[in-house]
Scaffold this motif. Structure first.
Motif, PDB file in Angstrom:
ATOM      1  N   GLN A   1       1.142   4.014  -2.999  1.00  0.00           N
ATOM      2  CA  GLN A   1       0.840   5.428  -2.754  1.00  0.00           C
ATOM      3  C   GLN A   1       2.094   6.309  -2.837  1.00  0.00           C
ATOM      4  OE1 GLN A   1      -2.336   6.350  -2.374  1.00  0.00           O
ATOM      5  NE2 GLN A   1      -2.946   4.191  -2.537  1.00  0.00           N
ATOM      6  N   GLU A   2       3.230   5.661  -3.214  1.00  0.00           N
ATOM      7  CA  GLU A   2       4.511   6.353  -3.339  1.00  0.00           C
ATOM      8  C   GLU A   2       4.924   7.026  -2.032  1.00  0.00           C
ATOM      9  OE1 GLU A   2       4.283   8.979  -6.684  1.00  0.00           O
ATOM     10  OE2 GLU A   2       4.289   7.348  -8.144  1.00  0.00           O
ATOM     11  N   GLU A   3       4.676   6.317  -0.933  1.00  0.00           N
ATOM     12  CA  GLU A   3       5.085   6.786   0.379  1.00  0.00           C
ATOM     13  C   GLU A   3       6.421   6.151   0.762  1.00  0.00           C
ATOM     14  OE1 GLU A   3       2.021   5.974   3.168  1.00  0.00           O
ATOM     15  OE2 GLU A   3       0.504   7.167   2.124  1.00  0.00           O
ATOM     16  N   TYR A   4       7.101   6.772   1.705  1.00  0.00           N
ATOM     17  CA  TYR A   4       8.388   6.263   2.161  1.00  0.00           C
ATOM     18  C   TYR A   4       8.194   4.922   2.868  1.00  0.00           C
ATOM     19  CZ  TYR A   4      12.713   5.778   4.804  1.00  0.00           C
ATOM     20  OH  TYR A   4      13.872   5.297   5.344  1.00  0.00           O
ATOM     21  N   VAL A   5       9.068   3.971   2.582  1.00  0.00           N
ATOM     22  CA  VAL A   5       9.000   2.644   3.198  1.00  0.00           C
ATOM     23  C   VAL A   5      10.288   2.360   3.947  1.00  0.00           C
ATOM     24  CG1 VAL A   5       8.888   0.157   2.789  1.00  0.00           C
ATOM     25  CG2 VAL A   5       7.406   1.700   1.488  1.00  0.00           C
TER      26      VAL A   5
ATOM     27  N   SER B   1     -10.688  12.125   0.569  1.00  0.00           N
ATOM     28  CA  SER B   1     -10.161  13.031   1.596  1.00  0.00           C
ATOM     29  C   SER B   1     -10.761  14.412   1.376  1.00  0.00           C
ATOM     30  CB  SER B   1      -8.637  13.102   1.501  1.00  0.00           C
ATOM     31  OG  SER B   1      -8.267  13.772   0.310  1.00  0.00           O
TER      32      SER B   1
ATOM     33  N   THR C   1      -5.804   3.534   2.578  1.00  0.00           N
ATOM     34  CA  THR C   1      -5.179   3.130   3.834  1.00  0.00           C
ATOM     35  C   THR C   1      -5.873   3.743   5.048  1.00  0.00           C
ATOM     36  OG1 THR C   1      -3.124   3.051   5.075  1.00  0.00           O
ATOM     37  CG2 THR C   1      -3.497   5.024   3.774  1.00  0.00           C
TER      38      THR C   1
ATOM     39  N   ASN D   1       0.828  -1.207   0.000  1.00  0.00           N
ATOM     40  CA  ASN D   1       0.000   0.000   0.000  1.00  0.00           C
ATOM     41  C   ASN D   1       0.861   1.254   0.000  1.00  0.00           C
ATOM     42  OD1 ASN D   1      -1.441   2.022   2.330  1.00  0.00           O
ATOM     43  ND2 ASN D   1      -2.627   1.545   0.506  1.00  0.00           N
ATOM     44  N   ARG D   2       1.897   1.251   0.823  1.00  0.00           N
ATOM     45  CA  ARG D   2       2.801   2.403   0.886  1.00  0.00           C
ATOM     46  C   ARG D   2       3.518   2.619  -0.448  1.00  0.00           C
ATOM     47  NH1 ARG D   2       4.369   4.821   5.547  1.00  0.00           N
ATOM     48  NH2 ARG D   2       3.444   4.059   7.480  1.00  0.00           N
TER      49      ARG D   2
ATOM     50  N   GLU E   1      -8.745  13.757  -2.574  1.00  0.00           N
ATOM     51  CA  GLU E   1      -7.846  12.684  -2.954  1.00  0.00           C
ATOM     52  C   GLU E   1      -8.335  11.375  -2.359  1.00  0.00           C
ATOM     53  OE1 GLU E   1      -4.061  13.819  -1.532  1.00  0.00           O
ATOM     54  OE2 GLU E   1      -3.747  15.353  -3.063  1.00  0.00           O
TER      55      GLU E   1
ATOM     56  N   THR F   1      -7.966   7.599  -0.827  1.00  0.00           N
ATOM     57  CA  THR F   1      -6.992   6.843  -0.037  1.00  0.00           C
ATOM     58  C   THR F   1      -7.560   5.481   0.329  1.00  0.00           C
ATOM     59  OG1 THR F   1      -5.733   6.802   2.016  1.00  0.00           O
ATOM     60  CG2 THR F   1      -7.832   7.946   2.086  1.00  0.00           C
TER      61      THR F   1
ATOM     62  N   ASN G   1       8.265  -1.095   8.607  1.00  0.00           N
ATOM     63  CA  ASN G   1       6.881  -1.062   8.154  1.00  0.00           C
ATOM     64  C   ASN G   1       6.326  -2.453   7.875  1.00  0.00           C
ATOM     65  OD1 ASN G   1       7.751   1.917   6.394  1.00  0.00           O
ATOM     66  ND2 ASN G   1       6.416   1.813   8.185  1.00  0.00           N
TER      67      ASN G   1
END
Length: 220
Positions: free
Chosen positions: A82-86, A210, A218, A78-79, A214, A216, A90
């Motif tokens: 969503q192009e989130e930092y991993v 959101s 998660t 999922n991260r 946007e 989401t 995690n």
């Protein structure tokens, strides 16, 4: 996730391209290949430890630890999506959902086994049908039974296609085992990433909006 939108998706029926799902899963794998392999190595080492040194307690690992570890792959997927930092830690975020994922895994497993003992076919049907149960629980915020039923109903809309998808993943992991066993360090993570990618694709129209408009998936 909006239950009404999920029901609309179920009512409309779903379809997907298996090759496309696998390709996207492979992209997610390559993004953090060393992390995926490292976490899978930890899982394998933990399983081996219980099998060789705590044989009488293997069921404790299967019931109480494995579900949260598997959930870690979904949460990292999922991260990445969503192009989130991993960060490597995690992968252990699945323990934040420990009670939920353990319950889903235990109840769905019991029902599947009962189905197999009954006529075999019901067990196979449920084994495929519950493939998204944990994902609905984690990302949808639903209780264990609602998560299981939503997964079963969604899969039932195109059960044979999902069965083919699961069969391909099974064959992929058999190939990983045949590749001197170490191949599963790659094939198992790809399997869970593929399941997540498919889940995300099928439920994208049901995720919450959101305040900024946007979407989401998660609930971390």
């Amino acid at each position: 996730m909006d239950p009404r939108k999920i029901q609309q998706i179920i009512d409309a029926g779903v379809d997907f391209d298996i090759q496309e799902i696998l390709q996207k899963a492979w992209v997610l794998f390559k993004t953090r290949a060393s992390f995926h392999i490292g976490f899978m190595f930890i899982i394998g080492a933990t399983q081996a430890f219980f099998a060789y040194y705590l044989e009488d307690f293997v069921s404790i690992y299967s019931i109480l630890l494995a579900p949260a570890l598997i959930a870690g792959f979904y949460l990292v997927a999922n991260r990445l999506s969503q192009e989130e930092y991993v960060d490597f830690q995690n992968y252990f975020d699945g323990f934040k959902y420990w009670l939920l994922v353990v319950t889903i895994n235990l109840i769905s497993g019991i029902l599947t086994v009962l189905g197999i003992f009954a006529l075999i076919v019901p067990g196979i049907y449920l084994a495929v049908g519950y493939m998204f149960a944990m994902l609905f629980g984690i990302f949808g915020g639903f209780d264990f039974w609602t998560s299981m039923e939503m997964s079963r109903k969604l899969v039932t809309t195109n059960w044979w296609k999902f069965f083919g998808f699961v069969l391909i993943l099974l064959l992929l992991n058999i190939a990983g085992l045949l590749a001197f066993i170490v191949g599963i360090l790659i094939t198992v993570p790809v399997t869970y990433l593929a399941i997540y990618v498919l889940f995300e694709q099928l439920t994208e129209d049901a995720v919450d909006e959101s305040p900024e408009g946007e979407k989401t998936i998660t609930h971390l």
